[in-house]
Design a protein around this motif. Structure first.
Motif, short mmCIF file in Angstrom:
data_model
loop_
_atom_site.label_atom_id
_atom_site.label_comp_id
_atom_site.label_asym_id
_atom_site.label_seq_id
_atom_site.Cartn_x
_atom_site.Cartn_y
_atom_site.Cartn_z
N ARG A 1 -19.17 -34.90 -40.86
CA ARG A 1 -19.94 -33.89 -41.61
C ARG A 1 -19.38 -33.72 -43.02
O ARG A 1 -20.15 -33.60 -43.99
CB ARG A 1 -19.87 -32.55 -40.84
CG ARG A 1 -20.54 -31.39 -41.57
CD ARG A 1 -22.04 -31.62 -41.70
NE ARG A 1 -22.69 -30.52 -42.37
CZ ARG A 1 -22.75 -30.35 -43.70
NH1 ARG A 1 -22.20 -31.25 -44.50
NH2 ARG A 1 -23.39 -29.32 -44.22
N LEU A 2 -18.07 -33.72 -43.16
CA LEU A 2 -17.46 -33.56 -44.49
C LEU A 2 -17.70 -34.79 -45.36
O LEU A 2 -17.93 -34.67 -46.57
CB LEU A 2 -15.96 -33.29 -44.35
CG LEU A 2 -15.59 -31.94 -43.72
CD1 LEU A 2 -14.08 -31.85 -43.51
CD2 LEU A 2 -16.07 -30.78 -44.57
N LEU A 3 -17.67 -35.97 -44.75
CA LEU A 3 -17.96 -37.19 -45.52
C LEU A 3 -19.40 -37.18 -46.02
O LEU A 3 -19.70 -37.57 -47.15
CB LEU A 3 -17.71 -38.43 -44.66
CG LEU A 3 -16.25 -38.87 -44.53
CD1 LEU A 3 -16.12 -39.98 -43.48
CD2 LEU A 3 -15.71 -39.36 -45.87
N ALA A 4 -20.32 -36.71 -45.16
CA ALA A 4 -21.73 -36.62 -45.56
C ALA A 4 -21.90 -35.64 -46.71
O ALA A 4 -22.66 -35.88 -47.65
CB ALA A 4 -22.59 -36.20 -44.36
N GLU A 5 -21.15 -34.53 -46.68
CA GLU A 5 -21.23 -33.53 -47.75
C GLU A 5 -20.67 -34.10 -49.06
O GLU A 5 -21.24 -33.90 -50.13
CB GLU A 5 -20.45 -32.27 -47.35
CG GLU A 5 -20.52 -31.15 -48.36
CD GLU A 5 -21.90 -30.53 -48.48
OE1 GLU A 5 -22.20 -29.94 -49.54
OE2 GLU A 5 -22.67 -30.61 -47.51
N ALA A 6 -19.54 -34.82 -48.96
CA ALA A 6 -18.92 -35.38 -50.17
C ALA A 6 -19.83 -36.42 -50.81
O ALA A 6 -19.81 -36.62 -52.03
CB ALA A 6 -17.57 -36.00 -49.81
N GLU A 7 -20.65 -37.09 -49.99
CA GLU A 7 -21.56 -38.10 -50.52
C GLU A 7 -22.70 -37.44 -51.30
O GLU A 7 -23.11 -37.92 -52.37
CB GLU A 7 -22.12 -38.93 -49.36
CG GLU A 7 -23.09 -40.01 -49.79
CD GLU A 7 -23.67 -40.74 -48.59
OE1 GLU A 7 -24.90 -40.69 -48.43
OE2 GLU A 7 -22.92 -41.33 -47.81
N VAL A 8 -23.21 -36.32 -50.79
CA VAL A 8 -24.34 -35.64 -51.42
C VAL A 8 -23.88 -34.79 -52.60
O VAL A 8 -24.54 -34.73 -53.64
CB VAL A 8 -25.06 -34.74 -50.38
CG1 VAL A 8 -26.16 -33.92 -51.03
CG2 VAL A 8 -25.63 -35.60 -49.27
N ASN A 9 -22.74 -34.13 -52.45
CA ASN A 9 -22.26 -33.18 -53.45
C ASN A 9 -21.10 -33.80 -54.23
O ASN A 9 -19.96 -33.80 -53.76
CB ASN A 9 -21.81 -31.89 -52.75
CG ASN A 9 -21.47 -30.79 -53.72
OD1 ASN A 9 -21.34 -31.02 -54.92
ND2 ASN A 9 -21.32 -29.58 -53.21
N VAL A 10 -21.38 -34.31 -55.40
CA VAL A 10 -20.34 -35.01 -56.16
C VAL A 10 -19.31 -34.07 -56.76
O VAL A 10 -18.30 -34.51 -57.30
CB VAL A 10 -20.96 -35.87 -57.29
CG1 VAL A 10 -21.81 -36.96 -56.72
CG2 VAL A 10 -21.73 -35.00 -58.26
N ALA A 11 -19.53 -32.76 -56.67
CA ALA A 11 -18.57 -31.80 -57.23
C ALA A 11 -17.43 -31.51 -56.26
O ALA A 11 -16.52 -30.78 -56.60
CB ALA A 11 -19.27 -30.50 -57.59
N ILE A 12 -17.46 -32.08 -55.03
CA ILE A 12 -16.35 -31.87 -54.11
C ILE A 12 -15.68 -33.21 -53.81
O ILE A 12 -16.28 -34.28 -53.97
CB ILE A 12 -16.78 -31.19 -52.79
CG1 ILE A 12 -17.61 -32.13 -51.91
CG2 ILE A 12 -17.52 -29.91 -53.04
CD1 ILE A 12 -17.75 -31.64 -50.50
N THR A 13 -14.41 -33.14 -53.40
CA THR A 13 -13.65 -34.35 -53.05
C THR A 13 -13.19 -34.25 -51.61
O THR A 13 -13.03 -33.15 -51.07
CB THR A 13 -12.43 -34.53 -53.96
OG1 THR A 13 -11.60 -33.35 -53.86
CG2 THR A 13 -12.86 -34.70 -55.42
N PHE A 14 -12.96 -35.40 -50.98
CA PHE A 14 -12.57 -35.47 -49.57
C PHE A 14 -11.34 -36.35 -49.43
O PHE A 14 -11.28 -37.45 -49.99
CB PHE A 14 -13.73 -36.05 -48.74
CG PHE A 14 -13.36 -36.36 -47.31
CD1 PHE A 14 -13.51 -35.41 -46.32
CD2 PHE A 14 -12.86 -37.61 -46.95
CE1 PHE A 14 -13.17 -35.69 -45.00
CE2 PHE A 14 -12.52 -37.90 -45.64
CZ PHE A 14 -12.68 -36.94 -44.66
N SER A 15 -10.34 -35.86 -48.72
CA SER A 15 -9.20 -36.70 -48.34
C SER A 15 -8.73 -36.25 -46.97
O SER A 15 -9.03 -35.13 -46.53
CB SER A 15 -8.07 -36.58 -49.37
OG SER A 15 -7.61 -35.25 -49.46
N GLU A 16 -7.97 -37.11 -46.28
CA GLU A 16 -7.55 -36.76 -44.92
C GLU A 16 -6.08 -37.08 -44.71
O GLU A 16 -5.48 -37.87 -45.44
CB GLU A 16 -8.40 -37.49 -43.88
CG GLU A 16 -8.45 -38.99 -44.02
CD GLU A 16 -9.48 -39.61 -43.09
OE1 GLU A 16 -9.64 -39.12 -41.97
OE2 GLU A 16 -10.10 -40.60 -43.47
#
Length: 606
Positions: free
Chosen positions: A335-350
């Motif tokens: 879900r977070l990866l899908a959000e990071a793909e749509v919303n370029v203003a957020i970043t994702f790391s794990e």
């Protein structure tokens, strides 16, 4: 013959009336039948947008006026969603700057206007809500002009038309003394002042993807502006990223234009159109969708980096899985990866073992909206306290600074200044704003503002207005003291008993009510002192077989303090977490076992 076309974005500070003005434009353009039931703020279609009264996602719409099709893009007004504004400005040839006749230019006004002027867009200025009792339209015009000069607007941009309006009542005039009948002066000014798209129609097709969403019937939908050429349904295209690499090739299965609030299928689109396309499964925001012969991507402005992050992990409390269906780290990750793909203003790391995920964003509101959205989708998760993202510049640690503009009753200015000074804020300006109000302007570290909103409302008795926007990075300002009070932590697992709460009320403010489910390590209240205290909220009254005579006290409970999700995220200390489920929001210690908490405190691993 091609129809006349205008593309314009409406930009403004939050709550200055963009969405309401668009409502009135759509109603007066003949989009709806006379007897048709129409909601207020039609463009705010999401549940969270309706509940909070703010625009979160940028959305295009289209109206026809005297043989001219006007594409209008509604943009968010809150600084946390500035990434949306930066992207959609590429689709416009002009902007309407909407400014409240009483408040005047605010931090977000400055932020979005600076982006628009840098792109060379021609602005129009509307002073909205001029019928407010405390309106001061002439002074606001001067303030707007000063803002344009401060932002280095060129001569053409400084020659902007000025209109006065009430978006709610549906009228706009060129002079304050004119008859207030309709929005025709606004639509006429748009067609005269905003240039038609200057795009080569005979060049190979190329479009910049600006917005991404999904449709249950069409799949992935990319919205953007056609920069050159024309294309038809089923034509072949390929997607190029900013490095000129081909992301994918495919055919356009659907082409859609915007008409009012609807997306309407069309057979062909051409240069200047704002359209939605379907048929590509990998292309994303900032990619160029183009004919196969195009090899160079279209230029795209880089998005400002995030300034704040939270860590999201699996819910491991004793109540995990009892209130939500989506509980695994794999589900949360997808879900977070899908959000990071749509919303370029957020970043994702794990993390290395992939059980915790760090999400970076613009501020507490943006991160809170994402978590609230996931909560409503059935996810269970735990969230850490937000932390700011530092940068190393010339070997020195720098932190994000925010410009704060506060309008407050003069009587409350002193405590506000004192509190912000303690949070390492520097006052830039202080002046009388009229009607007994004082306007304060500060530069403050972002980390000093985490959790400040609630304190601010308390200090101003709910009458103050605070607005903030990212300003710059500055050298680290030093330590800032956090929450002064300790927590009341449950020592037992079960359901809360009213008698126990009654006897604990003197110890602090409670967050729970009788019959609430609690567990060991859960934060059930705020201690009066600065240390944490273990309490038993399950302890009932001891019963005996001797009848008491008049010794029973009536149990009178003070109502518990109820915190919102953003309140909780800002309230917690580094050794605490927020447990988020579709049903409940709970505060808890990171380590539920008291022995583990002591061990972590000794080793400094909290």
């Amino acid at each position: 013959m091609r129809e006349e076309l205008r593309n314009i974005a409406i930009i403004a500070h939050v709550d200055h009336g963009k969405t309401t003005l668009i409502d009135s434009i759509m109603k007066q353009s003949g989009m709806f039948r006379e007897n048709q039931q129409v909601d207020e703020r039609i463009m705010d279609s999401g549940d969270l947008e309706k509940e909070r009264g703010i625009t979160i996602l940028a959305k295009p719409t289209s109206v026809r006026w005297r043989d001219v099709r006007i594409n209008i893009i509604d943009t968010p007004g809150h600084a946390d969603f500035g990434g949306e504004v930066e992207r959609v400005l590429h689709m416009a040839d002009g902007v309407i700057l909407l400014t409240d006749a009483a408040e005047g230019p605010m931090p977000q006004t400055k932020f979005v206007l600076g982006k628009a002027l840098a792109l060379g867009l021609r602005p129009m200025v509307i002073i909205n809500k001029v019928d407010k009792p405390d309106g001061r339209p002439e002074e606001v015009v001067d303030e707007v002009f000063d803002l344009f000069v401060a932002l280095d607007a060129d001569d053409a941009q400084l020659d902007f038309p000025i209109l006065y309006a009430s978006g709610r009542d549906g009228w706009c005039v060129k002079e304050l003394g004119d008859a207030r009948a309709s929005l025709d002066p606004l639509l006429e000014t748009i067609t005269q002042h905003v240039p038609p798209p200057q795009a080569p129609i005979d060049a190979p097709f190329a479009m910049l993807a600006t917005l991404l969403d999904s449709d249950q019937f069409l799949g992935r939908c990319l919205t953007g502006r056609v920069m050159q050429g024309r294309i038809s349904v089923n034509d072949s295209v390929r997607a190029l990223n900013l490095d000129s690499k081909v992301v994918e090739s495919g055919r356009l299965t659907k082409l859609l234009r915007f008409e009012g609030t609807e997306r309407v299928p069309t057979d062909e689109v051409s240069a200047g159109d704002i359209v939605c396309i379907a048929g590509l499964s990998k292309a994303s925001v900032s990619d160029t969708i183009a004919s196969p012969e195009v090899s160079e991507p279209l230029a795209s402005t880089p998005i400002d980096p995030p300034t704040m992050s939270v860590t999201i992990s699996v819910n491991d409390s004793p109540l995990a899985g009892t209130e939500g269906k989506k509980v695994t780290s794999t589900m949360i990750r997808q879900r977070l990866l899908a959000e990071a793909e749509v919303n370029v203003a957020i970043t994702f790391s794990e993390s290395e073992n992939r059980d915790a995920f760090e999400i970076g964003g613009r501020g507490e509101l943006q991160l809170g909206v994402l978590i609230e959205t996931m909560r409503r989708e059935g996810f269970e998760l735990t969230v850490s306290r937000p932390k700011v993202l530092f940068r190393m510049i010339d070997g020195q640690r720098h932190e994000p600074m925010e410009e704060i503009i506060i309008d407050v009753d003069a009587d409350y200015a002193s405590p506000v200044i004192d509190t912000l000074n303690q949070r390492k804020a520097e006052m830039v300006d202080m002046r009388n704003a009229g009607s007994g109000k004082t306007r304060l302007v500060f530069l403050a570290p972002s980390r000093g503002l985490i959790g400040y909103q609630g304190r601010f409302l308390t200090e101003t008795r709910g009458t103050g207005v605070l607005n903030r926007v990212f300003h710059s990075y500055a050298p680290y300002k030093g330590d800032i003291s956090g929450r002064r009070n300790g927590a009341l932590v449950s020592t037992e697992t079960g359901q809360v008993v009213a008698y126990a709460l009654f006897n604990l009320q003197d110890r602090g403010v409670m967050f729970v009510s009788p019959q609430d489910k609690v567990y060991e390590g859960m934060v059930v209240g705020e201690h009066n002192r600065d240390n944490d205290l273990g309490v038993n909220v399950l302890k009932g009254k001891k019963l005996s077989n001797v009848r008491a005579s008049g010794t029973d006290d009536a149990i009178l409970l003070t109502p518990p303090r109820r915190l919102t999700l953003e309140d909780m995220m800002a309230y917690i200390n580094p050794d605490e977490l927020v447990e988020v489920t579709p049903v409940s929001l709970r505060l808890r210690k990171r380590y539920l076992d008291p022995h583990e908490r002591k061990r972590a405190a000794r080793t400094g691993t909290e």
